[in-house]
Every structure is written in C-alpha cells, then in structure tokens.
Design a protein around this motif. Structure first.
Motif, short mmCIF file in Angstrom:
data_model
loop_
_atom_site.label_atom_id
_atom_site.label_comp_id
_atom_site.label_asym_id
_atom_site.label_seq_id
_atom_site.Cartn_x
_atom_site.Cartn_y
_atom_site.Cartn_z
N GLU A 92 0.84 -1.19 0.00
CA GLU A 92 0.00 0.00 0.00
C GLU A 92 0.88 1.24 0.00
O GLU A 92 1.98 1.25 0.53
CB GLU A 92 -0.92 0.02 1.22
N GLU A 93 0.35 2.31 -0.62
CA GLU A 93 1.09 3.55 -0.70
C GLU A 93 0.56 4.54 0.34
O GLU A 93 -0.64 4.82 0.39
CB GLU A 93 0.98 4.15 -2.10
N LEU A 94 1.46 5.04 1.16
CA LEU A 94 1.12 6.03 2.18
C LEU A 94 1.55 7.40 1.68
O LEU A 94 2.70 7.59 1.28
CB LEU A 94 1.81 5.71 3.50
N LYS A 95 0.61 8.36 1.73
CA LYS A 95 0.91 9.72 1.30
C LYS A 95 0.68 10.68 2.45
O LYS A 95 -0.16 10.44 3.32
CB LYS A 95 0.04 10.11 0.10
N SER A 96 1.43 11.77 2.45
CA SER A 96 1.27 12.78 3.50
C SER A 96 -0.12 13.39 3.43
O SER A 96 -0.72 13.49 2.35
CB SER A 96 2.34 13.86 3.35
N PRO A 97 -0.69 13.79 4.58
CA PRO A 97 -2.04 14.33 4.59
C PRO A 97 -2.10 15.70 3.92
O PRO A 97 -1.07 16.34 3.65
CB PRO A 97 -2.37 14.43 6.08
N ASP A 98 -3.32 16.15 3.66
CA ASP A 98 -3.51 17.47 3.07
C ASP A 98 -2.94 18.54 4.00
O ASP A 98 -3.00 18.42 5.23
CB ASP A 98 -5.00 17.74 2.83
N ILE A 99 -2.43 19.59 3.40
CA ILE A 99 -1.86 20.71 4.15
C ILE A 99 -2.93 21.78 4.31
O ILE A 99 -3.39 22.35 3.32
CB ILE A 99 -0.63 21.28 3.44
N ALA A 100 -3.36 22.01 5.54
CA ALA A 100 -4.39 23.01 5.81
C ALA A 100 -3.74 24.39 5.92
O ALA A 100 -2.77 24.57 6.65
CB ALA A 100 -5.14 22.68 7.10
N ILE A 101 -4.29 25.34 5.17
CA ILE A 101 -3.79 26.72 5.22
C ILE A 101 -4.99 27.65 5.38
O ILE A 101 -6.13 27.26 5.15
CB ILE A 101 -3.01 27.10 3.94
N GLY A 102 -4.73 28.86 5.81
CA GLY A 102 -5.78 29.86 5.82
C GLY A 102 -6.17 30.21 4.40
O GLY A 102 -5.36 30.09 3.47
N GLY A 103 -7.42 30.59 4.19
CA GLY A 103 -7.88 30.89 2.83
C GLY A 103 -6.94 31.86 2.12
O GLY A 103 -6.67 32.95 2.64
N ALA A 104 -6.43 31.47 0.98
CA ALA A 104 -5.50 32.29 0.22
C ALA A 104 -5.92 32.27 -1.24
O ALA A 104 -5.84 31.24 -1.89
CB ALA A 104 -4.07 31.79 0.37
N ALA A 105 -6.38 33.41 -1.74
CA ALA A 105 -6.82 33.50 -3.14
C ALA A 105 -5.66 33.98 -4.01
O ALA A 105 -5.80 34.92 -4.80
CB ALA A 105 -8.01 34.45 -3.26
N ASP A 106 -4.51 33.33 -3.89
CA ASP A 106 -3.33 33.69 -4.69
C ASP A 106 -3.26 32.80 -5.92
O ASP A 106 -3.57 31.61 -5.86
CB ASP A 106 -2.06 33.51 -3.86
N ARG A 107 -2.81 33.40 -7.00
CA ARG A 107 -2.71 32.66 -8.25
C ARG A 107 -1.38 31.93 -8.40
O ARG A 107 -1.34 30.82 -8.92
CB ARG A 107 -2.90 33.62 -9.43
N TYR A 108 -0.29 32.52 -7.91
CA TYR A 108 1.04 31.98 -8.15
C TYR A 108 1.60 31.37 -6.86
O TYR A 108 1.52 31.96 -5.78
CB TYR A 108 1.98 33.07 -8.67
N TRP A 109 2.18 30.17 -7.00
CA TRP A 109 2.69 29.43 -5.85
C TRP A 109 4.10 28.94 -6.14
O TRP A 109 4.48 28.71 -7.29
CB TRP A 109 1.79 28.24 -5.52
N LEU A 110 4.87 28.78 -5.07
CA LEU A 110 6.26 28.32 -5.18
C LEU A 110 6.50 27.27 -4.10
O LEU A 110 6.16 27.47 -2.93
CB LEU A 110 7.22 29.49 -5.00
N VAL A 111 7.07 26.13 -4.50
CA VAL A 111 7.47 25.08 -3.56
C VAL A 111 9.00 25.03 -3.56
O VAL A 111 9.63 24.81 -4.59
CB VAL A 111 6.88 23.72 -3.95
N ARG A 112 9.55 25.24 -2.36
CA ARG A 112 11.01 25.24 -2.19
C ARG A 112 11.38 23.99 -1.39
O ARG A 112 10.97 23.83 -0.24
CB ARG A 112 11.44 26.51 -1.46
N ILE A 113 12.13 23.08 -2.02
CA ILE A 113 12.43 21.78 -1.45
C ILE A 113 13.85 21.77 -0.89
O ILE A 113 14.81 22.16 -1.57
CB ILE A 113 12.28 20.68 -2.52
N ASP A 114 13.95 21.34 0.37
CA ASP A 114 15.27 21.20 1.01
C ASP A 114 16.07 20.14 0.26
O ASP A 114 15.61 19.00 0.08
CB ASP A 114 15.08 20.81 2.47
N GLN A 115 17.28 20.49 -0.16
CA GLN A 115 18.08 19.60 -0.99
C GLN A 115 18.91 18.61 -0.20
O GLN A 115 19.62 17.79 -0.80
CB GLN A 115 19.00 20.44 -1.90
#
Length: 467
Positions: free
Chosen positions: A309-332
C-alpha cells in the motif's frame, strides 16, 4: 438654471449604471419556479476571470439588463456532527471466584462476524460460575470517540437503584476508569417513573467497555447497551485542481505553479514524482508576478510504500488564500525529491451566491471588470430576519416537504460566454489623473522658473548713483 440642476445631478448616476457589456464574461443562470431567491455555486470559471479576489466584480443581471441584489453566504469548510447511538455487542461476565471481576482474564476471539469472549482465571483455568459480576461491551466497530453509554433494562426490571463503574480498554488488560459510582435508576411510584440509564464521560476512543458494580451490590441485569459517539468534524467536499511544477532556472529544488485564477484555496497537496520519498518543503504564494513571495507553510511531505500500500502525507491546511502563483522550495539535503517534478493540487470550497429574482428571467452571472466596485449585500441585509445559516435552506424538491423560514431555489449555471471580453479587465490609461499630474508638474516648473529669474535679478549689483 434651477431646472438644470436636477438634470445635471442625474448625469453621474446614469454614467454609473452598469451593463452586462461592462464585464468580460457571463454565465446564464437557469431557474425553475417562482421563488424570491435563488442560489448558485460559484463556478471555477468565475475565479479564473474575476479581477478582484473578494468577488467584488461579480454581478447578477436579469433579462432587462438590470442589476439585481445578491449576497455571498458564509463559506462552511467543516461542520460538527454527532452520529446516532449504536448497539454494542454485550457479553455477561459470570464467576464464583472470591476475587470477582479482578480474578478474570478476558480474551476476545473474532471469526468472521462472530465475536467470542473467553474467560479464564489468572492461572489460565477456564472460569466458571453463575454469579453475574459485570459486562464487557465490544465497541471496536466504531472509529469515532465515545462520549456516553445508554443502558437497556429488561422489561421486567423494576425498582432498580445501584451504582456502577465504567471502564475502557483497547487490549482487555489495561483498563481506564471513565465513570466511577455512576447512578443507575429505574423507579416507579404513583404512576410516575424516574430513570437514569445514561452514563456520560469525557469523549475518548475505546475498543472495549467494562461495566461492573460493587461485589456486595445486587447484580444489574441488562438487556442491551448502546454507545453514543462523540461529535466528529466533517470536512466539506472540495473542488481540486492539479498543476504541474515548472523548475526555476538556476535554483535547484524550486518549482513554480500557476493556478490560472484567484481560487479561495484552503487545502494543498504536494504530489511527489517518485515513491519512497520524504522531503522538507516550504510553500510560498503571491497574487501577482510583481509581488514578493510570502511564506504560507513549512512541512514534511512523503510518499511511501508499505506492505503493498502507498502512504501519502495528509492534506496541508492553510488559511484561505486567493493567490494565483505558488512556489514550492524543497530542502536539498538527502537529494531532495530526486528526478522528476512535483505536482501541486489545490482544494477549495466554492462560495454560494444568492440573488433576488427581481425582473424577468433568464438571469446572468457577469464577472471580470476593472471598474466594478464591491456591490454584494451582507447576507443579513438581503434576508430580513436572518439570524444564522440555519434560517436559510434550499427549497426541497419533494412534494409536501416542510418549508424553511426562507426558501431558496437552486439556479443551474451554464457554460461561460464572452460579454465585453478581456478588454474589460485590462487597466486603461486614466487621462484625467495624468492630466492632473501634468498640470501640477507644469505649475511647479513655472514657479521654479519664476523663482530662478527673481533670484538672478536680486543678485545683480546695484547701479552707482549718478552725480
């Protein structure tokens, strides 16, 4: 002159009257019936076409091109619900051992839909006896925390008055007391009856419950036992949109995402490209390309395989944000996420727009205007006598159904259509403002020139006096 003043006063009002063509797009709304109010769930296309994140450039027009009043209902992203009581499988405990219930070793064996409780003494011998010393209830089929039990007495039980102890366990070995000395009453006198058969306790999860009473007390015969689950939080259904990431040039581990609109996002999922990956990430957002990034969340995401079975991280709850552009910065550290690109899934609960059915149908939901200002009513203003969301309800389609205090019909949204086009959303040159600024700059320049000339005249040496 006096006759001209009222006419001139009407000019700004006439100029401010809005038309469907003042908006970029429109969605026809089909209504069925003759209700005073109708409700429509705001489609995704509206979030992708509005100029204002607060939906201030949304209007509802009737067939005559007139704006009708509208309001946005408060968004309910989660609600509390209490499931109904459930019957628990009840097992009587009987023993003649002097130690009573404390001398019993309980074991539960399950085979298919059958559950068997095996009673043995501490030394492993089968327990025997006829004396009723307690009950064990199997509540392992309930996932929700328990908050109370309701005892069911036999029909012949009368004049019952005792005290019981209620305990909980997950392994039938370690028991935690939920209620001690709880009263159980079933008394009748003069045609009146006094009952106390419900035992309430702080909500907690438990697979098994044990009910006992003092050894010298009268045995409490039960016909059944029901458990009451505690309140649970139910998440509202959300719409989701997945966007593949675009790697940022010369910045390893950074990926940008464009949602294509101002969606009221409150849940995020980061889908990793490879299994058995764990990564520490930072999520940032901004409304426009020219705006600086701001941090929304820092968390750990994973995608792991375990026993097929595949385990995935749960949904990330955030405060309502009506932003169009998003950035994910991953620790290397640890190699980041390896090869491939992540996918960002954004979830939101759409707004519910309610409008008054004034005028003739069909109605039209128009949106997307650089000039429109917020015109929505507060929900309490649109509905006289509004107290809370419980006073509003969609009209039931079932005949004979009891109507709510305020009935709201359901409007169906069709496919979007172009009205004024994208030109209605683009910023135009404000000639009036630029003319004003030009006049101010010209005036400053003239004053500077005059001051310069005056200074030169004052700095010239005076002519010598004549004889």
């Amino acid at each position: 002159m006096r006759q001209l003043i009222p006419i001139l006063a009407l000019v700004p009002a006439l100029a401010a009257a809005e038309r469907p063509q003042d908006f970029a797009y429109g969605i026809p709304l089909a209504v069925d019936g003759r209700e005073a109010f109708y409700q429509v769930e705001v489609p995704r296309a509206v979030y992708e076409g509005v100029v204002r994140a607060d939906l201030g450039d949304v209007r509802v027009f009737n067939a005559a091109g007139e704006v009708v009043p509208h309001a946005l209902r408060p968004r309910v992203t989660a609600s509390k619900t209490a499931p109904p009581p459930a019957k628990a499988v009840l097992f009587p405990l009987r023993t003649d051992a002097p130690a009573g219930i404390d001398g019993l070793d309980l074991r539960v064996e399950k085979s298919g839909n059958r559950t068997v409780v095996n009673l043995r003494t501490r030394d492993g011998k089968p327990a025997g006896g006829t004396k009723l010393v307690g009950y064990v209830a199997d509540a392992s089929g309930l996932d929700a925390p328990l908050r109370a039990v309701v005892l069911e007495l036999p029909a012949s039980a009368d004049n019952v008055m005792t005290r019981v102890t209620l305990e909980a366990s997950d392994d039938l070995k370690q028991w935690t007391t939920l209620a001690s000395g709880a009263s159980v009453l079933n008394l009748a006198a003069g045609g009146e009856r006094l009952e106390q058969l419900r035992i309430e306790f702080p909500a907690r999860k438990a697979k098994y419950l044990r009910l006992t009473w003092p050894g010298r007390g009268t045995a409490l015969e039960l016909a059944g036992l029901a458990v009451e689950p505690g309140e649970t939080i139910v998440e509202a259904p959300r719409q989701w949109q997945e966007v593949p990431g675009i790697a940022v040039k010369d910045k390893p581990g950074e990926f940008e995402f464009d949602l294509g609109g101002q969606l009221p996002v409150d849940r995020l999922r980061v889908v990793l490209p490879q299994p058995n990956t764990v990564a520490v990430i930072e999520i940032l957002a901004r409304a426009r390309v020219a705006h600086p990034w701001r941090t929304v969340a820092r968390t750990t995401v994973y995608r792991l395989n375990r026993e097929g079975e595949e385990l995935k991280s749960p949904d990330i709850a955030i405060g309502g944000a009506a932003d169009r552009y998003w950035l994910v910065r991953i620790d290397q550290r640890g190699g980041g996420i390896g090869g491939g690109q992540p996918v960002l899934a954004a979830g939101w609960v759409p707004h519910a727009l309610v409008f008054a059915a004034r005028g003739v149908a069909p109605f039209q939901l128009a949106y997307g205007s650089r000039d429109a200002k917020p015109a929505a009513y507060a929900i309490a203003t649109l509905f006289p006598g509004y107290k809370d969301e419980a006073t509003l309800d969609l009209k039931s389609a079932q005949p004979g159904a009891k109507s709510a205090a305020v009935a709201i019909g359901a409007a169906q949204a069709a496919a979007p259509q172009q009205l004024g086009g994208a030109a209605a959303t683009r910023e135009r040159i404000d000639w009036k403002r630029w003319t004003l600024w030009g006049s101010l700059v010209f005036g400053v320049a003239v004053l500077g020139l005059m001051a310069f000339r005056l200074g030169r005249q004052m700095s010239k040496p005076a002519d010598p006096p004549k004889d």
